[in-house]
Design a protein around this motif. Sequence first.
Motif, PDB file in Angstrom:
ATOM      1  N   GLY A  57       0.787  -1.226   0.000  1.00  0.00           N
ATOM      2  CA  GLY A  57       0.000   0.000   0.000  1.00  0.00           C
ATOM      3  C   GLY A  57       0.820   1.277   0.000  1.00  0.00           C
ATOM      4  N   LEU A  58       2.128   1.168  -0.290  1.00  0.00           N
ATOM      5  CA  LEU A  58       2.995   2.344  -0.213  1.00  0.00           C
ATOM      6  C   LEU A  58       3.127   3.066  -1.550  1.00  0.00           C
ATOM      7  CD1 LEU A  58       5.846   0.817   1.996  1.00  0.00           C
ATOM      8  CD2 LEU A  58       3.816   2.070   2.725  1.00  0.00           C
ATOM      9  N   LEU A  59       3.157   2.306  -2.634  1.00  0.00           N
ATOM     10  CA  LEU A  59       3.310   2.888  -3.968  1.00  0.00           C
ATOM     11  C   LEU A  59       2.229   2.338  -4.895  1.00  0.00           C
ATOM     12  CD1 LEU A  59       7.194   2.617  -4.497  1.00  0.00           C
ATOM     13  CD2 LEU A  59       5.898   4.576  -3.645  1.00  0.00           C
ATOM     14  N   PRO A  84       0.176   5.866   3.011  1.00  0.00           N
ATOM     15  CA  PRO A  84       0.562   6.338   4.345  1.00  0.00           C
ATOM     16  C   PRO A  84       0.853   7.839   4.336  1.00  0.00           C
ATOM     17  CG  PRO A  84       2.420   5.285   3.268  1.00  0.00           C
ATOM     18  CD  PRO A  84       1.241   5.074   2.370  1.00  0.00           C
ATOM     19  N   TYR A  85       0.686   8.441   5.481  1.00  0.00           N
ATOM     20  CA  TYR A  85       1.049   9.860   5.595  1.00  0.00           C
ATOM     21  C   TYR A  85       1.693  10.126   6.954  1.00  0.00           C
ATOM     22  CZ  TYR A  85      -3.360  10.491   8.245  1.00  0.00           C
ATOM     23  OH  TYR A  85      -4.380  10.407   9.165  1.00  0.00           O
ATOM     24  N   SER A 144      -6.328   6.332   3.701  1.00  0.00           N
ATOM     25  CA  SER A 144      -4.984   6.703   4.137  1.00  0.00           C
ATOM     26  C   SER A 144      -4.787   6.347   5.607  1.00  0.00           C
ATOM     27  CB  SER A 144      -4.765   8.207   3.950  1.00  0.00           C
ATOM     28  OG  SER A 144      -4.932   8.586   2.603  1.00  0.00           O
ATOM     29  N   TRP A 145      -3.539   6.196   6.013  1.00  0.00           N
ATOM     30  CA  TRP A 145      -3.267   5.889   7.419  1.00  0.00           C
ATOM     31  C   TRP A 145      -1.981   6.588   7.870  1.00  0.00           C
ATOM     32  CZ3 TRP A 145      -2.290   2.834   3.310  1.00  0.00           C
ATOM     33  CH2 TRP A 145      -1.020   2.265   3.186  1.00  0.00           C
ATOM     34  N   ARG A 396       3.509  -0.916   6.134  1.00  0.00           N
ATOM     35  CA  ARG A 396       2.469  -1.521   5.302  1.00  0.00           C
ATOM     36  C   ARG A 396       1.080  -1.258   5.876  1.00  0.00           C
ATOM     37  NH1 ARG A 396       2.915  -6.522   3.687  1.00  0.00           N
ATOM     38  NH2 ARG A 396       5.083  -6.928   4.199  1.00  0.00           N
ATOM     39  N   GLN A 397       0.106  -1.221   5.021  1.00  0.00           N
ATOM     40  CA  GLN A 397      -1.278  -0.927   5.418  1.00  0.00           C
ATOM     41  C   GLN A 397      -1.757  -1.973   6.427  1.00  0.00           C
ATOM     42  OE1 GLN A 397      -4.090  -0.886   2.204  1.00  0.00           O
ATOM     43  NE2 GLN A 397      -5.421   0.555   3.253  1.00  0.00           N
ATOM     44  N   GLY A 398      -2.415  -1.450   7.496  1.00  0.00           N
ATOM     45  CA  GLY A 398      -2.951  -2.355   8.505  1.00  0.00           C
ATOM     46  C   GLY A 398      -1.905  -2.859   9.449  1.00  0.00           C
TER      47      GLY A 398
END
Length: 398
Positions: A57-59, A84-85, A144-145, A396-398
């Motif tokens: 989920g980064l790129l 991500p932010y 976003s996270w 990574r997401q989550g």
Amino acid sequence: MTRAPAARPDAIRRHNLSLLLREVHRHGELTRAQLTQRLRLSRSTIGALVAELADAGLLEERVPTGGERAGRPSHLVGPRPNGPYAIAVDIDITHVTTAAVGIGGTLLARHLVHTDPAPSPPKAVARQVISALHALSGQVPAGSWPVGIGVSVPGTVTRATGMVEFAPNLDWRHERFGEILSAAVPDGLPVSIGNDANLAVLAEHLRGNARDTDDVIYLIGRVGVGAGIVVNGTLLGGHDGYAGEVGHNVVDPAGPLCHCGKRGCVETYIGDNALLELAGRRPDPNGSPVDAVFADAADGDQVALKAVRDVADALGRAIASLVNVLNPQRVVLGGSLAHVYDLAAADLTQSVQHHVFTSSPKTVELCPSAFGEDASLRGAAELAFASVLGDPLLGRQG
């Protein structure tokens, strides 16, 4: 002779993931072909790394459209818009700015709070930051996270502990702001704290007006004055990490009283209050008197213009002293000092050349910040991204 252990394939893979993510973070969207050339890895390796970063989920990848070149176009690899932010916080005596910043330095949302005229205690500032987090969460792209919080403070900071040792303009001494904010932050987000000028020079060196030089000084002018210094491409921290406090170098022990308790500090000659004093203005917590001085000077007000030129002369002397010691290629001016440069560049340059040791006209390059008032804020975002850029799978997401 004892040999170092061989690098494990997993460590190599994580290292290469970090290299690729850093390249996109610094330069923005790049083609697979460009990444292959820049990182000197095979096309198949680049493809596998991109796929893993996309799965995390980064790129994201996309196929470019249009153009007249024959053949299959190289895929474009860039930051994921809803990825991500970092949460960046810039604390100043008059305001607290909080922003959400995506990979690549994209400013997704911001929240500004003007503070009381009297310095705010750390717990009050922490509450303002927490309130801003809730406001920002509703402004960032869905999905976003956050990965961390980076905080810019106008004072000396012990990075390892988050201790603000001394921020005279905030009236903070030995404040464990990192612990205070960490205890209040939901979801256990990591908190990192740094000096405002140090963070600003990191932002300028990464993708601003110092990206093409490895020897640069960033001077920030607010109520206080500080310097961020990069030597041979590395931030100069000093033995205790407090390098760059040029605003409190005493140039005249009989000079004006400084916030720090001494007299004749550099900032009493080139800081915001010095400009107001020279222009015959008073600080106004409900207005922007410094901005008014610059606006009047630009419109031809002779009193305001003389005040700006007097500050430019004093600033030139301060820069010359730094040049004599550090020999930078470039000095980047931020905060109110950028406006001094805009209005009195000739006076400033003349003062530097008059007081610097060497008479070469190419002694040092002067330029304003690429990011204006947001330089420290953008540097704070880099603090928050540091762990993810070092090991992308942590983000990574989550």
